[in-house]
Design a protein around this motif. Structure first.
Motif, mmCIF file in Angstrom:
data_model
loop_
_atom_site.group_PDB
_atom_site.id
_atom_site.type_symbol
_atom_site.label_atom_id
_atom_site.label_comp_id
_atom_site.label_asym_id
_atom_site.label_seq_id
_atom_site.Cartn_x
_atom_site.Cartn_y
_atom_site.Cartn_z
ATOM 1 N N SER A 1 0.812 -1.221 0.000
ATOM 2 C CA SER A 1 0.000 0.000 0.000
ATOM 3 C C SER A 1 0.844 1.270 0.000
ATOM 4 N N PRO A 2 0.634 2.156 -0.974
ATOM 5 C CA PRO A 2 1.222 3.491 -0.877
ATOM 6 C C PRO A 2 0.481 4.299 0.189
ATOM 7 N N ASP A 3 1.043 5.442 0.555
ATOM 8 C CA ASP A 3 0.346 6.314 1.498
ATOM 9 C C ASP A 3 -0.886 6.945 0.850
ATOM 10 N N THR A 4 -0.825 7.142 -0.452
ATOM 11 C CA THR A 4 -1.960 7.700 -1.193
ATOM 12 C C THR A 4 -3.128 6.719 -1.187
ATOM 13 N N ASN A 5 -4.326 7.234 -1.054
ATOM 14 C CA ASN A 5 -5.530 6.416 -1.073
ATOM 15 C C ASN A 5 -5.726 5.795 -2.453
ATOM 16 N N VAL A 6 -5.881 4.471 -2.526
ATOM 17 C CA VAL A 6 -6.046 3.766 -3.799
ATOM 18 C C VAL A 6 -7.486 3.302 -3.945
ATOM 19 N N LYS A 7 -8.090 3.608 -5.082
ATOM 20 C CA LYS A 7 -9.446 3.171 -5.389
ATOM 21 C C LYS A 7 -9.435 2.372 -6.695
ATOM 22 N N LEU A 8 -10.004 1.177 -6.669
ATOM 23 C CA LEU A 8 -10.074 0.357 -7.871
ATOM 24 C C LEU A 8 -11.355 0.682 -8.640
ATOM 25 N N VAL A 9 -11.220 0.776 -9.971
ATOM 26 C CA VAL A 9 -12.366 1.141 -10.802
ATOM 27 C C VAL A 9 -12.555 0.103 -11.893
ATOM 28 N N ASP A 10 -13.660 -0.629 -11.804
ATOM 29 C CA ASP A 10 -14.043 -1.543 -12.881
ATOM 30 C C ASP A 10 -14.760 -0.742 -13.973
ATOM 31 N N GLY A 11 -14.781 -1.303 -15.167
ATOM 32 C CA GLY A 11 -15.618 -0.711 -16.201
ATOM 33 C C GLY A 11 -14.877 0.135 -17.211
ATOM 34 N N SER A 12 -15.623 0.996 -17.864
ATOM 35 C CA SER A 12 -15.152 1.740 -19.032
ATOM 36 C C SER A 12 -14.387 2.996 -18.641
ATOM 37 N N CYS A 13 -13.841 3.664 -19.670
ATOM 38 C CA CYS A 13 -13.210 4.965 -19.464
ATOM 39 C C CYS A 13 -14.202 5.964 -18.868
ATOM 40 N N ALA A 14 -15.459 5.889 -19.333
ATOM 41 C CA ALA A 14 -16.484 6.803 -18.817
ATOM 42 C C ALA A 14 -16.716 6.583 -17.330
ATOM 43 N N ASP A 15 -16.701 5.325 -16.890
ATOM 44 C CA ASP A 15 -16.871 5.024 -15.464
ATOM 45 C C ASP A 15 -15.740 5.635 -14.646
ATOM 46 N N MET A 16 -14.497 5.456 -15.132
ATOM 47 C CA MET A 16 -13.362 6.008 -14.402
ATOM 48 C C MET A 16 -13.406 7.532 -14.402
ATOM 49 N N GLN A 17 -13.720 8.131 -15.536
ATOM 50 C CA GLN A 17 -13.749 9.590 -15.606
ATOM 51 C C GLN A 17 -14.804 10.161 -14.662
ATOM 52 N N ALA A 18 -15.929 9.472 -14.534
ATOM 53 C CA ALA A 18 -16.970 9.938 -13.616
ATOM 54 C C ALA A 18 -16.461 9.933 -12.174
ATOM 55 N N ARG A 19 -15.720 8.880 -11.800
ATOM 56 C CA ARG A 19 -15.162 8.811 -10.444
ATOM 57 C C ARG A 19 -14.135 9.923 -10.237
ATOM 58 N N ILE A 20 -13.319 10.152 -11.241
ATOM 59 C CA ILE A 20 -12.311 11.207 -11.149
ATOM 60 C C ILE A 20 -12.976 12.575 -10.991
ATOM 61 N N ASP A 21 -13.995 12.836 -11.800
ATOM 62 C CA ASP A 21 -14.672 14.136 -11.747
ATOM 63 C C ASP A 21 -15.341 14.357 -10.391
ATOM 64 N N GLU A 22 -15.934 13.310 -9.831
ATOM 65 C CA GLU A 22 -16.552 13.427 -8.508
ATOM 66 C C GLU A 22 -15.517 13.818 -7.461
ATOM 67 N N ALA A 23 -14.351 13.181 -7.513
ATOM 68 C CA ALA A 23 -13.304 13.484 -6.545
ATOM 69 C C ALA A 23 -12.767 14.900 -6.722
ATOM 70 N N ARG A 24 -12.601 15.312 -7.949
ATOM 71 C CA ARG A 24 -12.072 16.655 -8.188
ATOM 72 C C ARG A 24 -13.092 17.718 -7.783
ATOM 73 N N ASN A 25 -14.364 17.422 -7.939
ATOM 74 C CA ASN A 25 -15.404 18.347 -7.495
ATOM 75 C C ASN A 25 -15.401 18.506 -5.976
ATOM 76 N N ARG A 26 -14.867 17.482 -5.276
ATOM 77 C CA ARG A 26 -14.736 17.569 -3.810
ATOM 78 C C ARG A 26 -13.453 18.284 -3.400
ATOM 79 N N GLY A 27 -12.701 18.742 -4.386
ATOM 80 C CA GLY A 27 -11.470 19.465 -4.096
ATOM 81 C C GLY A 27 -10.238 18.586 -4.008
ATOM 82 N N GLU A 28 -10.347 17.309 -4.390
ATOM 83 C CA GLU A 28 -9.205 16.406 -4.324
ATOM 84 C C GLU A 28 -8.381 16.475 -5.611
#
Length: 347
Positions: free
Chosen positions: A246-273
């Motif tokens: 485990s790195p110190d950075t929080n790791v999240k696994l994403v199944d599915g398409s590029c769109a699925d991953m991009q949605a997760r990324i956008d949600e996190a960035r909207n939270r200021g991450e």
């Protein structure tokens, strides 16, 4: 732990044979003196100690910060060494696995003989043994003339080291010597298989460089793998109970398409991450994140496994809060990759 002076030896293609042999002898001398040496294998770098010395092996746990109930693997150079470490004849399945995959990235669990210190087995009546294929590792074991207890040469819980610089980051000043033999090959720890129960079909305790499919073909039988909860409650091999890779950075696994991953990324960035994404090359240009790590070609799982820990270590040097990691089908080497990723993501 108090610091000590760590010697560094580089063994590469530019080192002449005489110097190469001198470094092997120095490593063996340090091991015989009951001190610790980090050295490369074909899987990851190992943190070696005289596996027959309780005093030496205890230094491994102290240097790594490793829990004492986490058993170690003994690395050997010959079958003669193996026979002295186990208390039962080899089963048919054990013989077949040894014939096909030793030396190599396969660890086998046997009933332990009284010669094996209990600190190695974490008090169990079984011992994990591997015969590595790496030339340098085999030379050091042969020159030391003892089985070498060697977990991965990193601080406990961190991604395993596949280059000497990773070892230096974690253990410089905690070990007597680091042997730099370049990058390792497989990049993931060995497969661990339990053959301690006589003629019963072997059980896979940890997936690795030797796949389930390869072993089943060699044995002509189906093999079972321990479930995640059973693994935690029956700690017979390394990596079955505690947080690993485990790195110190929080790791999240994403199944599915590029769109699925991009949605997760956008949600996190909207939270200021700030976000990093680890993806295969076919997804380049289709994912937008603050940092993007390219894992390699999606069809080249060997290449992905070789550099997986490099990426998990690299993300901690980036200004990000979370890493979204692409997942892989859990077949063949993909099973081993996902085993490490589930550990890295604490899932």
């Amino acid at each position: 732990m108090s610091c000590q002076q760590t010697e560094h030896f580089t063994v590469d293609n530019y080192v002449d044979e005489k110097t190469w042999q001198e470094y092997v002898e120095k490593a063996a001398h340090i091991l015989r003196a009951e001190e610790l040496v980090a050295f490369p294998t074909e899987t990851v770098y190992g943190l070696g100690a005289n596996g027959l010395s309780t005093r030496a092996v205890q230094k491994i746990f102290k240097a790594k910060g490793r829990p004492s109930d986490n058993p170690l693997i003994l690395h050997i150079g010959s079958l003669t060494q193996l026979y002295s470490l186990i208390r039962a004849p080899l089963s048919f399945h054990a013989e077949k696995l040894i014939e096909h995959f030793w030396p190599g990235p396969l660890t086998l669990i046997f009933p332990a003989s009284d010669r094996v210190p209990r600190v190695v087995t974490a008090g169990l009546d079984t011992v994990a043994v591997r015969m590595p294929a790496h030339r340098l590792a085999r030379a050091i074991i042969a020159k030391a003339d003892v089985p070498i207890a060697a977990p991965s040469a990193n601080r406990s819980g961190k991604p395993s080291p596949t280059r000497a610089e990773h070892v230096r980051e974690d253990l410089d000043g905690r070990v007597a010597a680091i042997i730099d033999g370049g990058s390792t090959g497989y990049g993931l720890e060995s497969t661990v298989v339990d053959v301690s129960d006589g003629e019963r079909s072997p059980r896979i305790l940890r997936p690795g460089g030797v796949t389930k499919e390869e072993m089943e073909e060699a044995l002509g039988v189906s093999m079972a793998a321990e479930g995640r909860e059973r693994r935690k409650n029956n700690v017979r091999a390394p990596g079955m109970k505690y947080r690993h890779y485990s790195p110190d950075t929080n790791v999240k696994l994403v199944d599915g398409s590029c769109a699925d991953m991009q949605a997760r990324i956008d949600e996190a960035r909207n939270r200021g991450e700030r976000v990093a994404a680890a993806i295969t090359s076919d997804r380049m240009g289709k994912i937008s994140a603050d940092e993007v790590l390219i894992l390699g070609d999606a069809s080249d799982l060997q290449g992905i496994s070789t550099h997986l820990y490099d990426h998990l270590r690299a993300v901690d040097k980036m200004d990000v809060n979370v890493l979204f990691m692409q997942t892989f089908a859990e077949t063949g080497l993909g099973k081993a990759i996902m085993n490490r990723l589930h550990k890295a993501a604490h899932s």
